[in-house]
Design a protein around this motif. Structure first.
Motif, mmCIF file in Angstrom:
data_model
loop_
_atom_site.group_PDB
_atom_site.id
_atom_site.type_symbol
_atom_site.label_atom_id
_atom_site.label_comp_id
_atom_site.label_asym_id
_atom_site.label_seq_id
_atom_site.Cartn_x
_atom_site.Cartn_y
_atom_site.Cartn_z
ATOM 1 N N GLN A 145 41.157 37.584 52.993
ATOM 2 C CA GLN A 145 40.525 37.581 51.675
ATOM 3 C C GLN A 145 41.541 37.860 50.572
ATOM 4 N N GLY A 146 42.411 38.842 50.794
ATOM 5 C CA GLY A 146 43.412 39.154 49.784
ATOM 6 C C GLY A 146 44.383 38.012 49.575
ATOM 7 N N ARG A 147 44.841 37.440 50.674
ATOM 8 C CA ARG A 147 45.773 36.320 50.602
ATOM 9 C C ARG A 147 45.127 35.116 49.920
ATOM 10 N N ALA A 148 43.892 34.790 50.306
ATOM 11 C CA ALA A 148 43.197 33.639 49.725
ATOM 12 C C ALA A 148 42.917 33.848 48.245
ATOM 13 N N SER A 149 42.622 35.087 47.848
ATOM 14 C CA SER A 149 42.365 35.372 46.427
ATOM 15 C C SER A 149 43.616 35.126 45.600
ATOM 16 N N ALA A 150 44.758 35.618 46.067
ATOM 17 C CA ALA A 150 46.008 35.406 45.344
ATOM 18 C C ALA A 150 46.336 33.916 45.262
ATOM 19 N N GLN A 151 46.131 33.213 46.359
ATOM 20 C CA GLN A 151 46.410 31.777 46.372
ATOM 21 C C GLN A 151 45.495 31.027 45.410
ATOM 22 N N TYR A 152 44.235 31.411 45.378
ATOM 23 C CA TYR A 152 43.292 30.721 44.492
ATOM 24 C C TYR A 152 43.661 30.969 43.032
ATOM 25 N N GLY A 154 46.578 31.780 41.808
ATOM 26 C CA GLY A 154 47.828 31.109 41.497
ATOM 27 C C GLY A 154 47.702 29.606 41.409
ATOM 28 N N GLU A 155 47.029 29.007 42.391
ATOM 29 C CA GLU A 155 46.898 27.551 42.420
ATOM 30 C C GLU A 155 46.082 27.021 41.246
ATOM 31 N N HIS A 156 45.110 27.811 40.771
ATOM 32 C CA HIS A 156 44.279 27.381 39.653
ATOM 33 C C HIS A 156 44.764 27.928 38.317
ATOM 34 N N LYS A 157 45.913 28.598 38.354
ATOM 35 C CA LYS A 157 46.563 29.100 37.132
ATOM 36 C C LYS A 157 45.588 29.895 36.259
ATOM 37 N N LEU A 158 44.875 30.812 36.916
ATOM 38 C CA LEU A 158 43.899 31.628 36.189
ATOM 39 C C LEU A 158 44.551 32.747 35.403
ATOM 40 N N GLY A 216 48.837 44.991 29.906
ATOM 41 C CA GLY A 216 48.848 43.610 29.434
ATOM 42 C C GLY A 216 48.282 42.618 30.425
ATOM 43 N N ALA A 217 47.545 43.107 31.386
ATOM 44 C CA ALA A 217 46.964 42.222 32.402
ATOM 45 C C ALA A 217 45.974 41.252 31.774
ATOM 46 N N ASP A 218 46.052 39.996 32.196
ATOM 47 C CA ASP A 218 45.052 39.025 31.733
ATOM 48 C C ASP A 218 43.991 38.764 32.788
ATOM 49 N N LEU A 219 44.142 39.366 33.981
ATOM 50 C CA LEU A 219 43.109 39.289 35.024
ATOM 51 C C LEU A 219 43.086 40.624 35.761
ATOM 52 N N VAL A 220 41.887 41.114 36.022
ATOM 53 C CA VAL A 220 41.706 42.334 36.806
ATOM 54 C C VAL A 220 41.061 41.949 38.137
ATOM 55 N N PHE A 221 41.786 42.230 39.204
ATOM 56 C CA PHE A 221 41.309 41.929 40.547
ATOM 57 C C PHE A 221 40.563 43.140 41.077
ATOM 58 N N LEU A 222 39.324 42.923 41.521
ATOM 59 C CA LEU A 222 38.451 43.993 41.979
ATOM 60 C C LEU A 222 38.054 43.764 43.435
ATOM 61 N N GLN A 235 31.877 49.679 31.584
ATOM 62 C CA GLN A 235 32.840 50.531 30.901
ATOM 63 C C GLN A 235 33.952 49.717 30.253
ATOM 64 N N ALA A 236 34.340 48.595 30.854
ATOM 65 C CA ALA A 236 35.330 47.715 30.227
ATOM 66 C C ALA A 236 34.785 47.142 28.925
ATOM 67 N N ASN A 237 33.526 46.750 28.934
ATOM 68 C CA ASN A 237 32.904 46.227 27.716
ATOM 69 C C ASN A 237 32.857 47.300 26.628
ATOM 70 N N ASP A 238 32.542 48.531 27.023
ATOM 71 C CA ASP A 238 32.509 49.633 26.055
ATOM 72 C C ASP A 238 33.879 49.859 25.424
ATOM 73 N N LYS A 239 34.942 49.554 26.158
ATOM 74 C CA LYS A 239 36.308 49.715 25.654
ATOM 75 C C LYS A 239 36.822 48.462 24.956
ATOM 76 N N ASP A 240 35.957 47.456 24.828
ATOM 77 C CA ASP A 240 36.346 46.178 24.233
ATOM 78 C C ASP A 240 37.520 45.542 24.999
ATOM 79 N N PHE A 241 37.461 45.672 26.304
ATOM 80 C CA PHE A 241 38.474 45.115 27.196
ATOM 81 C C PHE A 241 37.830 43.965 27.951
ATOM 82 N N HIS A 242 38.319 42.741 27.709
ATOM 83 C CA HIS A 242 37.645 41.549 28.232
ATOM 84 C C HIS A 242 38.614 40.605 28.952
ATOM 85 N N PRO A 243 39.254 41.065 30.018
ATOM 86 C CA PRO A 243 40.092 40.164 30.813
ATOM 87 C C PRO A 243 39.224 39.293 31.708
ATOM 88 N N GLN A 244 39.846 38.390 32.430
ATOM 89 C CA GLN A 244 39.155 37.711 33.519
ATOM 90 C C GLN A 244 39.001 38.711 34.659
#
Length: 375
Positions: A145-152, A154-158, A216-222, A235-244
């Motif tokens: 799952q971790g490997r496939a997530s990173a590949q997805y 990266g490959e889709h330039k998210l 400076g992250a533009d994506l947060v992996f959960l 809580q991210a919304n409350d902080k006005d933090f809106h990454p992917q």
């Protein structure tokens, strides 16, 4: 109801159903299940229990291979899971569809290996969940799952800069994180923050979110379960933090959290092999809703496929219920590597001798409160 699972033999070039074995009336394999139906992880165990019952009832109505099913609650506790396993052995269990969560599955896998009991876990994703040659899994392992997530990603330039928020007390979460971090450089991804929490401190994510934002992250992996993820999104919304935001299969269920504002999940992406909104899932979803009054999670789809996989392997091996559990296990070890399934959680699914499923990953994005399949 139309049957959703197609079985093909790997020895056959054409897609054809495996022939059924004749059984006498009342002659059935005893299949056990273990998982949490009480406690904090009860939603996962209940989903597996429900879907297993649904599949067993369908298969028994068809004639041929017959199953008797008994499920034991382990409350997501390793010691209680072993106790549940022993209860099922006393009942006469011949095969185990379980356990549901990774830590209990690791404990039970040691017992099944020692007993030479066939084990197919629908959702135990830790590597050690299938430590013996008697054990297989339906879901992806944590490293996969971790490997496939990173590949997805990266490959889709998210994104290029990734922050990770994970549960360091969870084998599931930490295992996915570890393989994601290892694969990220191969995909041109920079992990700029990796922030942990534990099961004892999973209600206030201010520190983790602040560090992710400052990085400076533009994506947060959960790589976490949906309960904590719903709090993080709020809580991210409350902080006005809106990454992917991007998650894995444990994220499935976030839209069903009581009191959660579904708009906060808009644009959330996750790797999951099943969606209630997929056209190919509608027969199963309708049957599940009719039977239980709720939508099925991915865990339910894994379990449903798992029952049909056991059926296919039983037919391939030509086993009968009068055989011992150990003899059944020996036969199924080989048969599982010789079948192929088109199911809810993947097409042309097949298994290695190490028990790992082979199938293509799928991703969804939440739009307008529904899952939408991504390419």
């Amino acid at each position: 109801m139309k049957k959703m699972v197609k079985v093909v033999s790997l020895a056959c070039a054409s897609a054809m159903l495996v022939s059924t074995t004749a059984f006498a009336d009342g002659d059935a394999f005893k299949v056990g299940g273990i998982g949490p139906v009480t406690g904090g992880a009860a939603v996962y165990g209940q989903a597996v229990k429900n879907a297993t019952e649904l599949a067993v009832n369908e298969i028994n109505a068809l004639g041929g291979v017959q199953f008797e099913f008994q499920f034991e609650d382990d409350e997501h506790d390793a010691e209680k899971s072993v106790n549940a396993y022993n209860t099922l052995k006393d009942w006469g269990m011949q095969m185990l569809l379980g356990t549901v969560t990774s830590a209990p599955c690791i404990a039970v896998a040691a017992e099944t290996a020692n007993d030479n009991m066939f084990q197919l876990t629908p959702s135990g994703s830790a590597v050690e969940s299938i430590s013996g040659d008697n054990a297989f899994r339906v879901c992806y392992s944590d490293p996969d799952q971790g490997r496939a997530s990173a590949q997805y990603i990266g490959e889709h330039k998210l994104a290029t800069k990734i922050a990770i928020i994970y549960d360091s007390s969870s084998e599931y979460s930490d295992g996915i994180r570890e393989s994601f971090v290892a694969e990220a450089p191969n995909q041109g991804l920079e992990v700029v923050a990796s922030e942990a929490f534990t099961s004892d401190n999973n209600t206030d994510f201010s520190v983790q979110l602040d560090k992710a934002k400052e990085s400076g992250a533009d994506l947060v992996f959960l790589p976490i379960y949906y309960q904590e993820a719903s709090v993080i999104l709020k809580q991210a919304n409350d902080k006005d933090f809106h990454p992917q935001f991007f998650g894995c299969d444990g994220m499935d269920g976030i839209l069903s959290v009581d009191g959660f504002d579904k708009s906060l999940a808009e644009g959330l992406m996750l790797l999951t092999p099943f969606s209630v909104d997929e056209e190919s899932s509608q027969d199963f979803v309708t049957a599940y809703r009719d039977a239980y009054g709720i939508d099925p999670l991915q865990f339910a789809a894994d379990a449903y496929d798992g029952v049909y996989e056991i059926k296919a392997a039983a037919e391939k091996a030509e086993i009968t219920p009068d055989m011992s559990a150990s003899d059944i296990c020996d036969a199924l070890k080989t048969a599982m590597t010789e079948i192929q399934i088109d199911g809810l959680t993947g097409t042309e699914m097949h298994w290695t001798a190490e028990g790992e499923p082979q199938k293509a990953p799928k991703a969804v994005e939440i739009k307008d409160g529904k899952y939408e399949m991504m390419q």
